[in-house]
Design a protein around this motif. Sequence first.
Motif, short mmCIF file in Angstrom:
data_model
loop_
_atom_site.label_atom_id
_atom_site.label_comp_id
_atom_site.label_asym_id
_atom_site.label_seq_id
_atom_site.Cartn_x
_atom_site.Cartn_y
_atom_site.Cartn_z
N THR A 1 1.14 -1.20 -0.02
CA THR A 1 0.14 0.01 0.10
C THR A 1 0.86 1.23 -0.12
OG1 THR A 1 -0.24 0.32 2.44
CG2 THR A 1 -1.80 -1.12 1.37
N LEU A 2 0.35 2.37 -0.32
CA LEU A 2 1.02 3.58 -0.22
C LEU A 2 1.65 4.12 0.66
CD1 LEU A 2 1.94 6.03 -2.17
CD2 LEU A 2 -0.08 6.98 -1.75
N LYS A 3 0.90 4.10 1.69
CA LYS A 3 1.40 4.80 3.19
C LYS A 3 2.44 3.83 3.73
CE LYS A 3 -0.13 6.54 7.44
NZ LYS A 3 -1.47 7.13 8.36
N ALA A 4 2.19 2.74 3.72
CA ALA A 4 3.18 1.64 4.07
C ALA A 4 4.58 1.84 3.16
CB ALA A 4 2.77 0.22 4.05
N SER A 5 4.47 2.15 2.13
CA SER A 5 5.43 2.19 1.09
C SER A 5 6.32 3.43 1.50
CB SER A 5 5.11 2.25 -0.23
OG SER A 5 4.55 0.90 -0.68
N LEU A 6 5.56 4.49 1.81
CA LEU A 6 6.10 5.59 2.00
C LEU A 6 7.26 5.59 3.58
CD1 LEU A 6 3.23 8.22 1.20
CD2 LEU A 6 5.76 8.21 0.11
N LEU A 7 6.42 4.93 4.35
CA LEU A 7 7.18 4.82 5.80
C LEU A 7 8.12 4.01 5.75
CD1 LEU A 7 4.03 5.20 8.14
CD2 LEU A 7 5.66 6.96 7.20
N GLY A 8 7.48 2.62 5.14
CA GLY A 8 8.82 1.71 5.14
C GLY A 8 10.05 1.92 4.41
N ALA A 9 9.80 2.63 3.05
CA ALA A 9 11.04 2.89 2.13
C ALA A 9 11.95 4.13 2.73
CB ALA A 9 10.57 3.24 0.77
N PHE A 10 11.03 5.04 3.31
CA PHE A 10 12.11 5.94 4.21
C PHE A 10 12.86 5.41 5.20
CE2 PHE A 10 11.91 10.24 6.45
CZ PHE A 10 13.17 10.65 5.93
N ALA A 11 12.33 4.51 5.92
CA ALA A 11 13.03 3.71 7.18
C ALA A 11 14.26 3.06 6.60
CB ALA A 11 11.96 2.91 7.96
N ALA A 12 13.87 2.19 5.55
CA ALA A 12 14.77 1.40 4.73
C ALA A 12 16.16 2.11 4.47
CB ALA A 12 14.38 0.64 3.64
N ARG A 13 15.83 3.45 3.71
CA ARG A 13 16.90 4.26 3.50
C ARG A 13 17.82 4.76 4.61
NH1 ARG A 13 16.52 10.12 0.62
NH2 ARG A 13 18.69 10.36 0.11
#
Length: 374
Positions: free
Chosen positions: A89-101
Amino acid sequence: MRIAFIVNVDWFFVSHRLPIAMRALDEGHDVWVITKDTGKRITLEKKGIHFIDFPFERSGTNPFHELKCVLKLKKILERNKFDIIHNVTLKASLLGAFAARLAKNQKVVNAISGLGYSFTGGNNTFSGAVVKLFAKIAFSGADNYFIFQNPDDSDIFLSLGITKPDKVFMIKGSGVDIREYYYCEPAKKEHIISFLLPARVLRDKGVLEFVAAAKLLENELKGKAKFIIAGQCDKFNRASIPETEIHNLEVQDYIEWVGEQRDMVSMYRNCDVVVLPSYREGLPKSLIEACAIGRPIITTNAPGCKECVIDGVNGLMVPVKDKIVLAAAMKKLFANPAKRLLMGEESRKLAEDQFDVETVINKHFEIYYKLLNC
């Protein structure tokens, strides 16, 4: 592989991504899900999936809470050192990708199952600009790959410069088990044709248009047709229609809300036509399930919906928010049983060709291995 799925809520993971996780387990991989526990944790852990309960707020807009989520995710990712992070989902992707970075873990797959108003609604407000800027920062990692369910959503991300064509994959939805959802003709009923709307009771699913169209046909079809809404009132969604309001829209022996149904296979088998007048989707699971069962589809020409129907072949396509045209389409299929049957057969062919869950799973693992071999 150590694969982590980051998703807003556990029931969405169960309904939309569990088959991928089960394939991973069968192949000997280690699977984690980081999500909000609403009661599915024990079920998933019994299957061998590691579960981390996480305080996602699906409709939350508090930036401080979201920042706390990012920092908490960062610690989880640093501690576990996953090989693949699959955000859903979009929201999980935004938060998850930022955390992964931040965690310096760049093997990330972002499954965008639909875009929010900040991307799709012509939102030129400050908040919309902030979301787009945050997306560019969060998704700027070297190995962020994207799965979109329809080309409209993909084109928006490409036009904004958030990603590049070689990082984009197109997979039509989460798939359907065409062996469980096998073709069958509608159950024989005594002259009562049923139209089923299988969706959460949200305004942007077109629930009000469905009811309004049915009421336009009431004088002609009451006693000959039924209009059924099957889905929960999702009180955590801002587009939710309250239970009191949906009950007030019911008409005895004509329009009925039956709530959330655990056995949707039976719901599809016992209906004649599946209707989804949604304003926008990623690619609706309800429509691909209806196709597999062999039902004609009436849906809108909105992104995500139009990918499930070939107008005039396996169903009819109508404009968004147009109760008049929707009523005409329902009346047309009501009056033509032979057409309904033929369209249902074409729906099944479409499901076999494009929506089989095994094909969807295989495509996901191709992306995982491509990402690992970069």
